[in-house]
Design an enzyme around this catalytic site. Structure first.
Site: not given
Length: 390
Positions: A32-34, A66, A120, A125-126, A170
């Site tokens: 994470e955060h790398i 949707s 969220g 999801s995006s 993602d």
């Protein structure tokens, strides 16, 4: 309950869909955060995601509906496609605009989206919607993009059309995910290795803290800057381009170059977390879930104490998990300050875990988390049996 998405499509459009596509969400198992420090991440696709049912129309329009959101739209095939407010269909419209700007030939479609990813929650999801749309258009109209092209295209839509400065992890994870495999990915070069990740008697519990992630973006930018400061200090004596170009052993004698304690803590997390990803890949491929769980806990502790991107909500989930003998490991996942934690929980103990973590969390935080069970699933593809759970 299960619902037949084909029946839902008929209700919406008065005809059957000709194709159904699915793209998953993702979690980052460790690392994470790398990603912005030239390091390795280890995401996997989950078994929640976005479904897209389509059929062609002769009206030269794209229709968007949707089952999750009330907004609907009819967008002409030709025209100037721009982002409209904050509505959900900006994501597929952005993908269509990218295809058309690339000179691809499209025709009208009636499209129905349904997602079972908690919105969220930080489960992407995006990216799931972008990739399922891009994959569907590529298949339906023989656009000739490779899967990696679709990943880069989807990231570009997020960055330029939507206006969110995300990395590529993602989109990559939801496109390239494989059942029972984690992806050890270098976000800089996009080299990756599919790591065998058979969870055996365990599953992934995803615990959504239900806390809005209001701090995430401002603190994210702050951490990026802190890492740049650390890198500049190390470059006085080391020939490196990223913090993750060195391991913890190499870092040790050069720590005095970083004189600010906070900056040193940030760099220490990044370099040690990158080492943990490599150890986690070994542990998973050797089916050593106990060692993988230990690394999850170590990752969370580092994010909590050195990188300071956790919070009482995420910590509460992990603190409870440590008391439960049916949990091999747990950690926050994503940018932090809310969003989700993940835990490796024995399958036959999941219901009990879900009840107990909910009670523990609610007593401490004042409202309940949402708890989901997932396995490691496949990436984007065509579905033959459009059944989903609502």
């Amino acid at each position: 309950m299960s619902t037949d998405l084909q029946q839902e499509y008929i209700k919406q459009y008065g005809k059957e869909a000709t194709e159904t596509f699915f793209s998953p969400g993702r979690v980052n198992l460790i690392g994470e955060h790398i990603d912005y420090n030239g390091g390795l991440v280890m995401p996997c696709a989950i078994t929640f995601g976005s479904y897209l049912l389509v059929s062609p129309n002769n009206d030269h329009v794209f229709r968007f509906k949707s089952l999750n959101f009330p907004e609907q739209a009819e967008v002409p095939l030709q025209g100037d496609h721009k982002k409209i407010g904050e509505v959900w269909y900006n994501y597929p419209v952005g993908v269509i605009a990218h295809f058309l700007n690339d000179g691809k030939s499209l025709q009208g479609l009636d499209m129905l989206f349904y997602g079972d990813i908690p919105i969220g929650s930080g489960l992407s999801s995006s990216a799931s919607i972008e990739v399922v749309t891009a994959y569907a258009l590529n298949e339906l109209f023989n656009a000739g993009y490779s899967k990696l092209d679709l990943v880069k295209l989807s990231q570009s839509v997020e960055n330029k059309f939507i206006g969110v400065n995300c990395g590529i992890m993602d989109q990559f994870a939801v496109a390239f995910g494989e059942k029972d495999k984690a992806l050890m990915l270098n976000c800089d070069t996009l080299d990756y290795q599919a790591v065998d990740s058979n969870l055996g008697d365990y599953l992934l519990a995803i615990i959504n803290t239900n806390k809005p992630r209001k701090l995430a973006e401002s603190k994210y930018n702050e951490r990026v800057q802190e890492c740049q400061t650390a890198l500049a200090s190390l470059k006085q004596e080391l020939d490196i381009n990223y913090l993750c170009d060195i391991d913890a052993g190499t870092f040790e004698p050069y720590k005095p170059l970083i004189t600010d304690a906070t900056i040193l803590a940030r760099a220490t997390h990044v370099i040690e977390e990158n080492d943990r990803v490599k150890l986690a890949a070994k542990a998973l491929s050797n089916n050593n879930l106990a060692e993988f769980g230990r690394l999850m806990y170590a990752s969370h502790q580092s994010l909590r104490e050195l990188y300071e991107v956790s919070g009482v909500e995420l910590d509460t989930v992990v603190d409870y998990s440590k008391t439960n003998p049916d949990v091999a490991g747990a950690r926050m996942t994503g940018a932090g300050f809310g969003g989700c934690a993940i835990a490796l929980v024995k399958k036959d103990a999941f219901d009990k875990f879900s009840e107990e973590v909910t009670e523990y969390y609610t007593n401490k935080i004042g409202y309940a988390p949402s708890v989901y069970a997932s396995l490691i699933g496949d990436g984007v593809g065509i579905l033959n049996d459009p059944i989903a759970t609502i």
